[in-house]
Design a protein around this motif. Structure first.
Motif, PDB file in Angstrom:
ATOM      1  N   GLN A   7       0.893  -1.164   0.000  1.00 44.44           N
ATOM      2  CA  GLN A   7       0.000   0.000   0.000  1.00 44.44           C
ATOM      3  C   GLN A   7       0.929   1.211   0.000  1.00 44.44           C
ATOM      4  O   GLN A   7       1.633   1.458   0.987  1.00 44.44           O
ATOM      5  CB  GLN A   7      -0.862  -0.085   1.277  1.00 44.44           C
ATOM      6  CG  GLN A   7      -1.733   1.108   1.583  1.00 44.44           C
ATOM      7  CD  GLN A   7      -2.995   1.090   0.729  1.00 44.44           C
ATOM      8  OE1 GLN A   7      -3.636   0.063   0.591  1.00 44.44           O
ATOM      9  NE2 GLN A   7      -3.325   2.234   0.158  1.00 44.44           N
ATOM     10  N   THR A 361       0.276   5.184  -9.718  1.00 43.83           N
ATOM     11  CA  THR A 361      -0.873   4.580  -9.021  1.00 43.83           C
ATOM     12  C   THR A 361      -0.709   3.069  -8.984  1.00 43.83           C
ATOM     13  O   THR A 361      -0.148   2.475  -9.909  1.00 43.83           O
ATOM     14  CB  THR A 361      -2.205   4.915  -9.724  1.00 43.83           C
ATOM     15  OG1 THR A 361      -2.056   4.662 -11.109  1.00 43.83           O
ATOM     16  CG2 THR A 361      -2.612   6.362  -9.511  1.00 43.83           C
ATOM     17  N   GLY A 362      -1.225   2.448  -7.927  1.00 44.03           N
ATOM     18  CA  GLY A 362      -1.043   1.009  -7.687  1.00 44.03           C
ATOM     19  C   GLY A 362      -1.560   0.146  -8.829  1.00 44.03           C
ATOM     20  O   GLY A 362      -2.531   0.494  -9.501  1.00 44.03           O
ATOM     21  N   GLU A 384       0.311   5.840  -5.312  1.00 46.14           N
ATOM     22  CA  GLU A 384      -0.943   5.955  -4.558  1.00 46.14           C
ATOM     23  C   GLU A 384      -1.693   4.638  -4.704  1.00 46.14           C
ATOM     24  O   GLU A 384      -1.793   4.115  -5.818  1.00 46.14           O
ATOM     25  CB  GLU A 384      -1.795   7.036  -5.226  1.00 46.14           C
ATOM     26  CG  GLU A 384      -2.303   8.089  -4.286  1.00 46.14           C
ATOM     27  CD  GLU A 384      -2.793   9.287  -5.089  1.00 46.14           C
ATOM     28  OE1 GLU A 384      -3.549   9.090  -6.070  1.00 46.14           O
ATOM     29  OE2 GLU A 384      -2.361  10.405  -4.744  1.00 46.14           O
ATOM     30  N   GLY A 385      -2.196   4.085  -3.604  1.00 45.80           N
ATOM     31  CA  GLY A 385      -3.003   2.866  -3.719  1.00 45.80           C
ATOM     32  C   GLY A 385      -2.172   1.596  -3.588  1.00 45.80           C
ATOM     33  O   GLY A 385      -0.995   1.635  -3.231  1.00 45.80           O
ATOM     34  N   THR A 386      -2.823   0.480  -3.911  1.00 46.34           N
ATOM     35  CA  THR A 386      -2.218  -0.827  -3.643  1.00 46.34           C
ATOM     36  C   THR A 386      -1.612  -1.438  -4.905  1.00 46.34           C
ATOM     37  O   THR A 386      -2.240  -1.458  -5.953  1.00 46.34           O
ATOM     38  CB  THR A 386      -3.308  -1.781  -3.088  1.00 46.34           C
ATOM     39  OG1 THR A 386      -3.890  -1.153  -1.952  1.00 46.34           O
ATOM     40  CG2 THR A 386      -2.722  -3.119  -2.676  1.00 46.34           C
ATOM     41  N   SER A 387      -0.406  -1.948  -4.748  1.00 48.59           N
ATOM     42  CA  SER A 387       0.248  -2.671  -5.848  1.00 48.59           C
ATOM     43  C   SER A 387       0.502  -4.098  -5.404  1.00 48.59           C
ATOM     44  O   SER A 387       0.756  -4.359  -4.224  1.00 48.59           O
ATOM     45  CB  SER A 387       1.606  -2.049  -6.192  1.00 48.59           C
ATOM     46  OG  SER A 387       1.436  -0.739  -6.657  1.00 48.59           O
ATOM     47  N   GLU A 388       0.475  -4.991  -6.360  1.00 48.55           N
ATOM     48  CA  GLU A 388       0.865  -6.376  -6.094  1.00 48.55           C
ATOM     49  C   GLU A 388       2.041  -6.683  -7.001  1.00 48.55           C
ATOM     50  O   GLU A 388       1.962  -6.477  -8.213  1.00 48.55           O
ATOM     51  CB  GLU A 388      -0.280  -7.315  -6.433  1.00 48.55           C
ATOM     52  CG  GLU A 388      -1.489  -7.094  -5.538  1.00 48.55           C
ATOM     53  CD  GLU A 388      -2.495  -8.231  -5.672  1.00 48.55           C
ATOM     54  OE1 GLU A 388      -3.258  -8.411  -4.718  1.00 48.55           O
ATOM     55  OE2 GLU A 388      -2.497  -8.926  -6.705  1.00 48.55           O
ATOM     56  N   ASN A 412       3.877  -0.091   4.317  1.00 50.43           N
ATOM     57  CA  ASN A 412       2.754  -1.014   4.449  1.00 50.43           C
ATOM     58  C   ASN A 412       2.956  -2.095   3.395  1.00 50.43           C
ATOM     59  O   ASN A 412       2.628  -1.915   2.225  1.00 50.43           O
ATOM     60  CB  ASN A 412       1.450  -0.235   4.224  1.00 50.43           C
ATOM     61  CG  ASN A 412       0.231  -1.085   4.515  1.00 50.43           C
ATOM     62  OD1 ASN A 412       0.300  -2.309   4.453  1.00 50.43           O
ATOM     63  ND2 ASN A 412      -0.880  -0.433   4.819  1.00 50.43           N
TER      64      ASN A 412
END
Ligand code: UD1
Length: 421
Positions: A7, A361-362, A384-388, A412
């Motif tokens: 995150q 952005t993720g 910004e946001g979630t990455s995998e 995070n």
């Protein structure tokens, strides 16, 4: 298969300890082949590439035990001279066993490493070096087969200052008859550290740390204990990640002298950097300034930080920058993945042109190799946001406990099992 879920947006802040150098350990470990006996290598990073080298050494008949960061190696019963494809194919550094096996046993059969994710990586300079030392070298069924009753000292000029070829030839030359001169030798700290360990073992080497190494062969060497130098590439990655997230970091157990070119570039892009004998403090710039880099051999900017630097430039708030890789001219597999995170980058030949200013952005992205994976981590931390990040095993080759270290810095980040590959 694991993935990292990040995150983004947290500033990295805090203090961490840098691990021992992956590329340092991968050179010290094969040196133990040169003299039968027991070795204790401290500050060894507990990571995949070291496990791979341990498995190869075990296949050769050595005993290897990695207990935390203490690596114990016993090469008294090492009696095989064949490094099989299954152990060499995934890690090019496995080719390092060629020189020591040839020097100790008069023969070696080592699988050709093959290409890597970003293109062909030849070993012609290693082979030429062994031939110059008097070995008869043939290619048989994908294996390099080298034989020499007695290696003989000679003059070897490396057309390219290759780290691996320098290490391999240096190890072989320690037990050759007479004097070997290697010119245009690599001066990377990991080669200097290898030369220092060889001297401790009884080798006679002049010019350590310079591009001309003179080795007077000896008849035998003795086992020693040695400490692995700090990992300058791991250190640089955390410095760059901190810069990308606008944080502050104290790195311990690091040699700032090995990072002068990277520190200069971090300062050029506006970061505040302070160094002590074994620590580095970095406070990120309010606004990262566009800063070009061109990779080079040591003490220039390492190619192993090119992908992470590209990620930093892509995450900057404005400006255009250029990243040129002259060491590995096609090392750009990370670019399409960075673009999935919103980066604006054009690649022309061996240059990446980065336009900053678009907030990253993720997204779900895939690591294609070790440092490409590290670049994705840097970008995901800043996004910004979630990455995998998939295919984390690439990252695990060279970063010890990456999620624990980043968590300690306030990121995070979670490691999660996944079916996706
Ligand atoms: C080592 C590092 C790797 C780093 C690289 C460059 C280890 C285990 N790995 O890899 O992380 O990215 O140095 O700093 O230490 N070349 C030839 N013929 C050869 C050997 C090399 O043409 O026989 C070329 C390569 O294609 C490359 C350049 O020389 O363009 C440098 O490669 P080299 O220094 O040999 O890299 P490695 O030792 O494989």
């Amino acid at each position: 298969m694991d993935k990292l879920v990040i995150q983004g947006g947290n500033k990295l802040c805090g203090r961490i300890k840098v691990s021992g150098a992956k590329n340092g350990s991968l050179a010290l470990m094969p040196a133990t082949i040169l003299s039968p006996g027991t070795y204790h290598l401290t500050n060894t990073p507990n990571l995949r590439d070291v496990w791979t080298m341990s498995r190869l050494m075990t296949a050769l008949g050595a005993f290897c035990e990695l207990n935390g960061n203490d690596l114990f190696i016993d090469t008294r019963e090492l009696n095989s001279t064949e490094a099989p494809y299954e152990h060499v194919k995934n890690m090019r550094a496995s080719f390092y066993v060629l020189g020591p096996l040839l020097a100790r046993f008069g023969e070696a059969r080592v699988s050709l490493p093959g290409g890597c994710a970003w293109g062909p990586r030849p070993v012609d300079l290693h082979i030429k070096g062994m031939e110059r030392l008097g070995a008869d070298v043939k290619l048989e069924n994908g294996y390099v087969v080298a034989k020499a009753k007695q290696l003989t000292g000679t003059k070897i000029h490396l057309d390219i200052s290759s780290v691996g070829a320098t290490g391999n030839i240096l190890m072989a030359a320690t037990l050759a008859k007479g004097t070997t001169l290697i010119s245009n030798a690599a001066t990377e700290p990991e080669i200097t550290a290898l030369a220092r360990m060889l001297v401790k073992m009884g080798a006679k080497i002049d010019g350590i740390g310079t591009a001309i190494l003179e080795i007077e062969g000896v008849t035998n060497l003795k086992p020693v204990d040695e400490t692995t130098i700090p990992d300058r590439i791991e250190a640089a990655t955390y410095l760059i990640a901190t810069a990308a997230t606008g944080g502050k970091i104290d790195l311990e157990n690091v040699n700032p002298y090995h990072l002068t070119s990277v520190i200069a570039k971090l300062e050029e892009c506006g970061c505040e950097v302070d160094v002590n004998s074994d620590s580095i403090f970095l406070k990120a710039a309010e606004k990262i300034l566009p800063t070009d880099i061109t990779t080079a051999v040591y003490p220039g900017i390492p190619t192993d930080i090119q992908p992470q630097w590209t990620a930093l430039m892509a995450a900057a708030s404005e400006g255009n920058s250029k990243v040129i890789d002259v060491v590995y001219t096609d090392r750009f597999k990370h670019i399409p993945e960075l673009m999935r995170l919103g980066a604006d980058i054009d690649v022309i030949d061996n240059s990446a042109f980065i336009k900053a200013g678009k907030k990253l952005t993720g997204a779900t992205v895939m690591a294609s190799d070790l440092r490409a994976g590290a670049a994705l981590v840097v970008a995901a931390l800043a996004a910004e946001g979630t990455s995998e990040i998939l295919r984390v095993y690439h990252i695990d080759r060279g970063y010890e406990s990456i999620e624990n270290k980043l968590t300690a810095l306030g990121a995070n980040i979670k490691r999660v099992k996944t079916e996706l590959i």
